[in-house]
Design a protein around this motif. Sequence first.
Motif, mmCIF file in Angstrom:
data_model
loop_
_atom_site.group_PDB
_atom_site.id
_atom_site.type_symbol
_atom_site.label_atom_id
_atom_site.label_comp_id
_atom_site.label_asym_id
_atom_site.label_seq_id
_atom_site.Cartn_x
_atom_site.Cartn_y
_atom_site.Cartn_z
ATOM 1 N N ALA A 1 0.840 -1.198 0.000
ATOM 2 C CA ALA A 1 0.000 0.000 0.000
ATOM 3 C C ALA A 1 0.880 1.254 0.000
ATOM 4 O O ALA A 1 0.578 2.246 -0.672
ATOM 5 C CB ALA A 1 -0.919 0.003 1.216
ATOM 6 N N LEU B 1 2.892 9.593 -3.726
ATOM 7 C CA LEU B 1 2.378 10.250 -2.521
ATOM 8 C C LEU B 1 2.477 9.313 -1.313
ATOM 9 O O LEU B 1 2.910 9.708 -0.230
ATOM 10 C CB LEU B 1 0.919 10.657 -2.763
ATOM 11 N N SER B 2 2.094 8.036 -1.510
ATOM 12 C CA SER B 2 2.115 7.118 -0.378
ATOM 13 C C SER B 2 3.560 6.766 -0.001
ATOM 14 O O SER B 2 3.847 6.516 1.169
ATOM 15 C CB SER B 2 1.285 5.862 -0.677
ATOM 16 N N ALA C 1 4.554 9.576 2.122
ATOM 17 C CA ALA C 1 3.890 9.425 3.421
ATOM 18 C C ALA C 1 4.619 8.397 4.285
ATOM 19 O O ALA C 1 4.820 8.601 5.483
ATOM 20 C CB ALA C 1 2.435 9.013 3.213
ATOM 21 N N LEU D 1 7.587 9.871 5.903
ATOM 22 C CA LEU D 1 7.234 10.721 7.044
ATOM 23 C C LEU D 1 6.905 9.889 8.281
ATOM 24 O O LEU D 1 7.225 10.260 9.403
ATOM 25 C CB LEU D 1 6.023 11.593 6.703
ATOM 26 N N SER E 1 7.100 5.692 13.220
ATOM 27 C CA SER E 1 5.913 5.005 13.732
ATOM 28 C C SER E 1 5.768 3.623 13.124
ATOM 29 O O SER E 1 5.457 2.646 13.810
ATOM 30 C CB SER E 1 4.649 5.814 13.412
ATOM 31 N N LEU F 1 5.812 -0.116 14.916
ATOM 32 C CA LEU F 1 4.747 -1.098 14.716
ATOM 33 C C LEU F 1 5.329 -2.419 14.225
ATOM 34 O O LEU F 1 5.017 -3.495 14.752
ATOM 35 C CB LEU F 1 3.725 -0.563 13.698
ATOM 36 N N LEU G 1 -1.810 -0.150 14.024
ATOM 37 C CA LEU G 1 -1.506 0.715 12.895
ATOM 38 C C LEU G 1 -2.141 2.090 13.103
ATOM 39 O O LEU G 1 -1.507 3.129 12.899
ATOM 40 C CB LEU G 1 -2.056 0.071 11.622
ATOM 41 N N ALA H 1 -0.229 3.874 15.640
ATOM 42 C CA ALA H 1 1.065 4.323 15.123
ATOM 43 C C ALA H 1 0.897 5.623 14.343
ATOM 44 O O ALA H 1 1.723 6.531 14.434
ATOM 45 C CB ALA H 1 1.685 3.244 14.237
ATOM 46 N N PHE H 2 -0.207 5.717 13.597
ATOM 47 C CA PHE H 2 -0.414 6.897 12.764
ATOM 48 C C PHE H 2 -0.973 8.086 13.526
ATOM 49 O O PHE H 2 -1.068 9.174 12.987
ATOM 50 C CB PHE H 2 -1.304 6.565 11.575
ATOM 51 N N ALA I 1 1.291 12.175 7.708
ATOM 52 C CA ALA I 1 1.605 11.089 6.778
ATOM 53 C C ALA I 1 0.356 10.258 6.485
ATOM 54 O O ALA I 1 0.097 9.875 5.342
ATOM 55 C CB ALA I 1 2.701 10.200 7.370
ATOM 56 N N LEU J 1 -1.759 11.866 3.933
ATOM 57 C CA LEU J 1 -1.221 11.715 2.584
ATOM 58 C C LEU J 1 -1.486 10.314 2.027
ATOM 59 O O LEU J 1 -1.754 10.142 0.849
ATOM 60 C CB LEU J 1 0.298 11.953 2.587
ATOM 61 N N ALA J 2 -1.393 9.325 2.916
ATOM 62 C CA ALA J 2 -1.509 7.939 2.460
ATOM 63 C C ALA J 2 -2.932 7.422 2.584
ATOM 64 O O ALA J 2 -3.182 6.218 2.469
ATOM 65 C CB ALA J 2 -0.562 7.060 3.270
ATOM 66 N N SER K 1 -4.307 4.832 0.026
ATOM 67 C CA SER K 1 -3.680 3.512 0.124
ATOM 68 C C SER K 1 -4.129 2.787 1.385
ATOM 69 O O SER K 1 -4.416 1.588 1.362
ATOM 70 C CB SER K 1 -2.153 3.651 0.153
ATOM 71 N N LEU K 2 -4.183 3.518 2.496
ATOM 72 C CA LEU K 2 -4.572 2.883 3.754
ATOM 73 C C LEU K 2 -6.012 2.392 3.702
ATOM 74 O O LEU K 2 -6.333 1.329 4.218
ATOM 75 C CB LEU K 2 -4.398 3.871 4.918
ATOM 76 N N ARG L 1 -7.636 1.448 1.032
ATOM 77 C CA ARG L 1 -7.697 0.235 0.213
ATOM 78 C C ARG L 1 -7.239 -0.982 1.017
ATOM 79 O O ARG L 1 -7.838 -2.049 0.930
ATOM 80 C CB ARG L 1 -6.817 0.389 -1.041
ATOM 81 N N LEU L 2 -6.185 -0.780 1.807
ATOM 82 C CA LEU L 2 -5.688 -1.875 2.647
ATOM 83 C C LEU L 2 -6.754 -2.285 3.661
ATOM 84 O O LEU L 2 -7.069 -3.462 3.830
ATOM 85 C CB LEU L 2 -4.409 -1.442 3.371
ATOM 86 N N ARG M 1 -9.362 -4.244 2.136
ATOM 87 C CA ARG M 1 -8.895 -5.576 1.764
ATOM 88 C C ARG M 1 -8.940 -6.537 2.945
ATOM 89 O O ARG M 1 -9.245 -7.721 2.789
ATOM 90 C CB ARG M 1 -7.458 -5.443 1.234
ATOM 91 N N ILE M 2 -8.618 -6.044 4.128
ATOM 92 C CA ILE M 2 -8.550 -6.963 5.276
ATOM 93 C C ILE M 2 -9.731 -6.805 6.227
ATOM 94 O O ILE M 2 -9.777 -7.445 7.260
ATOM 95 C CB ILE M 2 -7.229 -6.792 6.067
#
Lengths: 366, 366
Positions: free
Chosen positions: A270, A276-277, A280, A283, A287, A291, B267, B270-271, B280, B283-284, B287-288, B290-291, B294-295
């Motif tokens: 991901a 961009l990711s 990220a 950055l 963290s 994890l 997670l 952590a963020f 961050a 920005l992500a 992607s996050l 979508r992840l 997915r799970i």
Amino acid sequence: MSNGTSIPDQGAARTVVSVDAMGGDRGPAAVVAGLVASARRDPNIDFILHGDETVLRPMVDRHGEVAARVQIRHAPRVVTMSDKPSQVMRHGDGTSMWSAIESVKQGEAKVAVSCGNTGALMAVAMIRLRKLPGVNRPAIACLWPSRNPGGFNVMLDVGADIKAEPEDLLQYATMGAAYARNGLDLARPRVGLLNVGTEEHKGRAELKIAHDRMTAAQDAAGFEFVGFVEGGDIPSSRVDVIVTDGFTGNIALKTGEGTAKLVSELLREAFSASLLSRFAALLALGSLKRLQKRIDPRRVNGGVFLGLNGTVVKSHGSADETGVSAAIRLAAQLARSGFNDRLAARLASAEAAGQDAPEQESGEQK
Amino acid sequence: MSNGTSIPDQGAARTVVSVDAMGGDRGPAAVVAGLVASARRDPNIDFILHGDETVLRPMVDRHGEVAARVQIRHAPRVVTMSDKPSQVMRHGDGTSMWSAIESVKQGEAKVAVSCGNTGALMAVAMIRLRKLPGVNRPAIACLWPSRNPGGFNVMLDVGADIKAEPEDLLQYATMGAAYARNGLDLARPRVGLLNVGTEEHKGRAELKIAHDRMTAAQDAAGFEFVGFVEGGDIPSSRVDVIVTDGFTGNIALKTGEGTAKLVSELLREAFSASLLSRFAALLALGSLKRLQKRIDPRRVNGGVFLGLNGTVVKSHGSADETGVSAAIRLAAQLARSGFNDRLAARLASAEAAGQDAPEQESGEQK
């Protein structure tokens, strides 16, 4: 406990760890690297390293300051991952695994560490070290990342034996609680029995019997029984010690590891999906690393064999330097805490009575 | 299959789904919300909704355009999570769960969906729908996020019965392969038998027998048997269908879910640990998300009961709108594919012979 080390350490008690250098998936180089890392971090450990001396000697001698604390014990043969436990038990003499256990048997080392074939290691440990009085089935306990303050739960059995009678499950509870007291510093660990539901009428007949016996034995054995727990509770803060048979425990352990690995891989994908990711991820690097460390199975590497006259730590077969080093750290910690003597005493007192043994309890606190 | 809906859809075949509105942890509001979401996404589904009409009527009527496609069937009683299956089997008449199954029994609906008590639902489904000829133990199959191209593997049994004989495991393989053919569009699914090691000498005696029977039956049953698999293989691309008994499968399922939940929580923590990591995460975000999707266990919500004269989808008890909607989507897909008739034919042909049935095979391809 002296073994002629040339680095005396202000009279601090030294711990000798017996290490099987061979038989892991990555060969002796990974084991020696893990040993050297542990030795550097902890100046109070000495090592007996078992395996092919012609291979090991140059690997060890490259690390001058550590080499003096490592005694190499030549063993010409290696137990492979496909060797059958029953064969190794009968004909394992001369293998590095056998030799590593023998050092514990002879009292030269307090604890043995091996990355080799689990079944063979348990078989050799059983035949050489023998079971503690009153133990029917020894068990393998592992640490599991959890929501508890200490960050881990204990689960057992994760693969010593594919079945367990109610008496065995009760012993696992006693042994797992002793491990949690010493390894996780919990005065009165909460024990749960793994089942497919938390209601008392659920699950297999032997689990209902074990449930009743744990309820009756909890005070004498020094744990709090929270009843049945489910798979989702294993990483939770509801419980400290999860008791199950070695078949179910092994499946649960590997399923959890596989799931954590899948999620980590998907996370990595991901974060490399777009520019961009990727930015990220940079950055959030700190963290994310914390994890990763928290859920990295290598950092909690080491299944502990419970119920034997001596402590044996089974490292993952595929352990790298980080993994081997974690297993050695765990081994040294257990050796120092005198864990196995306490466990033996606890089992004796739990067997002797349905009555509490408070003088034993205080002796087990750290 | 008409039920008087007022929204004819250019002659497209309509699918009727029978939905138990009561008995989930979040009550009928979550079920109705999930139903409305499914109805909006898929104009070719009609619904029979079972439960307390005085509660359901206003909930449904709020959604005018959907309400016309929902027939409410009043059922005054509710099966609770603590009701014993044996009790519900005997005295379950008049409950929304019983009524939902009855619609399938009577042929009004192709498939039933319930968030209620799993054991009770299986008991009612068994007694009303009856087992398919040749089936000894029905099973519950679930989808599991995996590294395979389709994104999922099938695992069964995840909790219909706490034990399974070798014959049952072989039937699970046949049923799971049929599900993978129809649900995951795989011509010849790879089936693995869950064990504590991949070597043939490992594990329980009944698993070795099942191993041999699956090896012999794979061609007739239309799957490829890959042998023993371990817990770590469940989310892998080594296998499409994982076969195990309902005790082990349930523990593995919940352990996997619990682990994924722990990692997701860590997670999130952590963020939110620092300003930088919060930035961050922003920005992500894509992607996050979508992840997460997915799970997210809610998106693959729905255990399918296999081996009955009729299809039943068991949603998580705690399912919210997203979860209920996913279960309804799965139910509609299975109903449309004529999955259960194909499964019945496959079981009959697998039982009839150790010989392959190529005309059956082609009939099962999508």
